[in-house]
Write an enzyme that holds these catalytic residues in place. Structure first.
Site, PDB file in Angstrom:
ATOM      1  CG  ASP A 166       6.924 -30.099  15.311  1.00  0.00           C
ATOM      2  OD1 ASP A 166       5.821 -29.580  15.903  1.00  0.00           O
ATOM      3  OD2 ASP A 166       6.958 -30.589  14.324  1.00  0.00           O
TER       4      ASP A 166
ATOM      5  CG  HIS B 101       9.389 -25.960   7.364  1.00  0.00           C
ATOM      6  ND1 HIS B 101       8.463 -25.903   5.933  1.00  0.00           N
ATOM      7  CD2 HIS B 101       8.222 -26.555   8.016  1.00  0.00           C
ATOM      8  CE1 HIS B 101       7.401 -26.044   6.336  1.00  0.00           C
ATOM      9  NE2 HIS B 101       7.248 -26.462   7.560  1.00  0.00           N
TER      10      HIS B 101
HETATM   11  N1  CMC Z   1      19.109 -31.359  11.598  1.00  0.00           N
HETATM   12  C1  CMC Z   1      20.247 -31.795  10.741  1.00  0.00           C
HETATM   13  N2  CMC Z   1      20.345 -31.510   9.683  1.00  0.00           N
HETATM   14  C2  CMC Z   1      19.263 -31.287   8.875  1.00  0.00           C
HETATM   15  C3  CMC Z   1      18.023 -30.955   9.381  1.00  0.00           C
HETATM   16  C4  CMC Z   1      17.884 -31.421  10.776  1.00  0.00           C
HETATM   17  N3  CMC Z   1      16.665 -30.967  11.384  1.00  0.00           N
HETATM   18  N4  CMC Z   1      16.972 -30.828   8.595  1.00  0.00           N
HETATM   19  C5  CMC Z   1      17.588 -30.583   7.249  1.00  0.00           C
HETATM   20  N5  CMC Z   1      18.947 -31.208   7.457  1.00  0.00           N
HETATM   21  C6  CMC Z   1      19.902 -30.993   6.441  1.00  0.00           C
HETATM   22  C7  CMC Z   1      19.882 -32.332   5.730  1.00  0.00           C
HETATM   23  O1  CMC Z   1      20.951 -33.287   6.573  1.00  0.00           O
HETATM   24  C8  CMC Z   1      20.400 -32.091   4.625  1.00  0.00           C
HETATM   25  O2  CMC Z   1      22.014 -32.074   4.615  1.00  0.00           O
HETATM   26  P1  CMC Z   1      22.937 -32.442   3.357  1.00  0.00           P
HETATM   27  O3  CMC Z   1      22.375 -31.748   2.204  1.00  0.00           O
HETATM   28  O4  CMC Z   1      24.181 -31.992   3.884  1.00  0.00           O
HETATM   29  O5  CMC Z   1      22.736 -33.815   3.331  1.00  0.00           O
HETATM   30  C9  CMC Z   1      19.914 -30.831   4.234  1.00  0.00           C
HETATM   31  O6  CMC Z   1      19.636 -30.395   5.425  1.00  0.00           O
HETATM   32  C10 CMC Z   1      18.464 -30.983   3.552  1.00  0.00           C
HETATM   33  O7  CMC Z   1      17.651 -31.924   4.229  1.00  0.00           O
HETATM   34  P2  CMC Z   1      16.426 -32.545   3.637  1.00  0.00           P
HETATM   35  O8  CMC Z   1      15.850 -33.753   4.493  1.00  0.00           O
HETATM   36  O9  CMC Z   1      16.503 -33.128   2.172  1.00  0.00           O
HETATM   37  O10 CMC Z   1      15.493 -31.467   3.841  1.00  0.00           O
HETATM   38  P3  CMC Z   1      13.943 -31.663   3.537  1.00  0.00           P
HETATM   39  O11 CMC Z   1      13.436 -30.214   2.894  1.00  0.00           O
HETATM   40  O12 CMC Z   1      13.331 -32.844   3.151  1.00  0.00           O
HETATM   41  O13 CMC Z   1      13.694 -31.360   5.337  1.00  0.00           O
HETATM   42  C11 CMC Z   1      12.343 -31.829   6.926  1.00  0.00           C
HETATM   43  C12 CMC Z   1      12.354 -31.110   6.050  1.00  0.00           C
HETATM   44  C13 CMC Z   1      11.299 -31.165   7.998  1.00  0.00           C
HETATM   45  C14 CMC Z   1      12.077 -33.287   6.750  1.00  0.00           C
HETATM   46  C15 CMC Z   1      13.647 -31.662   7.879  1.00  0.00           C
HETATM   47  O14 CMC Z   1      14.181 -30.399   7.999  1.00  0.00           O
HETATM   48  C16 CMC Z   1      13.741 -32.406   9.056  1.00  0.00           C
HETATM   49  O15 CMC Z   1      14.042 -33.789   9.142  1.00  0.00           O
HETATM   50  N6  CMC Z   1      13.639 -31.997  10.345  1.00  0.00           N
HETATM   51  C17 CMC Z   1      13.441 -32.641  11.587  1.00  0.00           C
HETATM   52  C18 CMC Z   1      12.222 -33.247  12.020  1.00  0.00           C
HETATM   53  C19 CMC Z   1      11.140 -31.966  12.131  1.00  0.00           C
HETATM   54  O16 CMC Z   1      11.478 -31.280  12.906  1.00  0.00           O
HETATM   55  N7  CMC Z   1      10.149 -32.130  11.510  1.00  0.00           N
HETATM   56  C20 CMC Z   1       8.942 -30.995  12.017  1.00  0.00           C
HETATM   57  C21 CMC Z   1       8.586 -30.207  10.379  1.00  0.00           C
HETATM   58  S1  CMC Z   1       7.630 -28.829  10.894  1.00  0.00           S
HETATM   59  C22 CMC Z   1       6.124 -29.316  11.482  1.00  0.00           C
HETATM   60  C23 CMC Z   1       5.597 -30.248  10.720  1.00  0.00           C
HETATM   61  O17 CMC Z   1       5.018 -29.956   9.500  1.00  0.00           O
HETATM   62  O18 CMC Z   1       5.065 -31.380  11.062  1.00  0.00           O
END
Ligand code: CMC
Length: 372
Positions: free
Chosen positions: A308, A257
């Site tokens: 989710d 998140h």
């Molecule tokens: N699986 C694997 N690695 C992850 C994930 C994940 N779900 N989420 C974050 N990471 C890793 C990412 O690869 C990165 O690693 P590194 O620094 O080694 O490259 C690090 O964590 C930071 O990731 P980020 O994408 O920069 O973090 P963010 O703050 O943009 O991520 C997020 C937030 C929700 C987009 C992400 O966690 C994600 O893509 N999750 C999967 C999709 C998901 O479940 N979305 C629902 C969000 S909650 C409900 C809603 O609001 O809709």
């Protein structure tokens, strides 16, 4: 521009003020912990709280429910749903539905607080009808209209199946709607606020918000979660699958998140309901599978699940088709989006940030005839 701070994805940027919810130290709607609302309130009480700022008295709730029951979806909208391609994404159908509702709403162009409350209430009642009607038409069945006296949660299940849900199923649906209803400045809510900050209208804001919610990094994640669990198939395959997925740097849907780094309180709350429904519906192995994956993602990546992750399982145990999971998020989040539109308009300032220019330096225009 040198003195302006740039943060990719606006991470850590405060983009506005809100009195609707906070995610600091847990999730609260208007000062109430979301766990307390999920434990003791209904989705109708929660939606009222978000829209009006206070929990309703019994009389106010009765009048609110009566207004919800009075809202109808115009017949031409239901006819148009029949004409949409049968393979259209259900989120596209919801987006079209929200947009069409504007044409038949008597208050569409009125941006006053009272008109926006009336429109928000109607959307709360109408979007579940559109979701159920579109799904039934897709199944070759006629739409079922809401049954007076049922809650929004019970009616959602009733309109899909023509069967009144058990109290446990109604409550499970109700809780999922409460947990999805509001979440501060997430991408779709911010979209809604940007749209209405131009003095556009509530239906436009909700239509745009649905488009933002559709993506798999936001609302679309709940559908991807179930697809993954179904692909894994059984608990004895879970460890091999997740270790392999992490080793190949896959993004695991339902984990991580932008703001909650220590865990999403909504996910923790809903997990107990997943276990309860799994036991009732014979899905214990899927719970086991989810536990194995959750444990390994926490251990290897230090990533806790978000809402989710359990909601996908809960909807599966409620026998709902996967393409309805993100639309159900819409049915709930329209309460939060509408509250944000009303709040934005109460003290509006056009949302218009800046960008760092990364294009070519100034160059001389070349007339068409002289270009190679
Ligand atoms: N699986 C694997 N690695 C992850 C994930 C994940 N779900 N989420 C974050 N990471 C890793 C990412 O690869 C990165 O690693 P590194 O620094 O080694 O490259 C690090 O964590 C930071 O990731 P980020 O994408 O920069 O973090 P963010 O703050 O943009 O991520 C997020 C937030 C929700 C987009 C992400 O966690 C994600 O893509 N999750 C999967 C999709 C998901 O479940 N979305 C629902 C969000 S909650 C409900 C809603 O609001 O809709």
């Amino acid at each position: 521009m040198a003195d302006l701070v740039y943060s990719p994805g606006l991470e850590g940027v405060v983009a506005g003020e809100t009195a609707i919810s906070t995610i600091v130290g847990g999730l609260e709607y208007r000062g109430y912990a979301v766990e307390q609302l999920a434990e003791h309130a209904t989705f109708e009480e929660t939606a009222y709280l978000l829209l009006y700022g206070e929990l309703p008295s019994p009389k106010e709730l009765g009048e609110f429910r009566a207004r919800l029951e009075a809202a109808q979806v115009a017949e031409p909208i239901l006819q148009t749903l029949r004409a949409l391609p049968s393979d259209a994404s259900m989120m596209d159908v919801m987006r079209t539905g929200a947009s069409m509702l504007a044409h038949w709403d008597p208050d569409t162009a009125d941006n006053s607080r009272d008109a926006n409350l009336r429109k928000a209430e109607r959307l709360l009642a109408q979007l579940p009808v559109i979701l159920a009607a579109a799904q039934r038409l897709r199944e070759g069945k006629e739409p079922v209209l809401p049954q007076p006296g049922l809650s929004l949660a019970a009616n959602q299940l009733f309109m899909l199946t023509r069967v009144e849900p058990s109290p446990a199923w109604e409550r499970a649906m109700d809780i999922s709607l409460i947990l999805y209803a509001e979440h501060e400045y997430n991408a779709s809510t911010f979209t809604a606020r940007v749209i209405c900050s131009t003095l556009s209208d509530l239906h436009s804001a909700v239509t745009g918000a649905i488009g933002a919610l559709k993506g798999p990094l936001h609302g679309g994640a709940n559908e991807r979660v179930l697809e993954v669990l179904q692909k894994v198939g059984s608990s004895d395959r879970a460890e091999g699958w997740i270790r392999n997925a992490l080793a190949s740097k896959q993004r695991i849907m339902g984990f991580g998140h932008r703001v909650y780094k220590d865990g999403d309180p909504r996910a923790a709350y809903l997990k107990a309901w997943c276990a309860k429904l799994a036991a009732e519906t014979g899905h214990e192995d899927m719970e086991q599978m989810a536990d194995v994956i959750e444990g390994i993602v926490r251990e290897e990546k230090k990533l806790p699940p978000n809402l989710d992750w359990p909601s996908a399982r809960l909807y599966h145990y409620l026998n709902l088709p996967v393409e309805l999971y993100t639309p159900l998020f819409v049915v709930s989040r329209v309460a939060g989006w509408s509250a944000h539109v009303i709040e934005q308009l109460s003290n509006n300032r056009l949302i218009r940030p800046r960008a760092n220019y990364t294009g070519p330096v100034t160059r001389q225009f070349v007339p068409l005839a002289e270009r190679k």
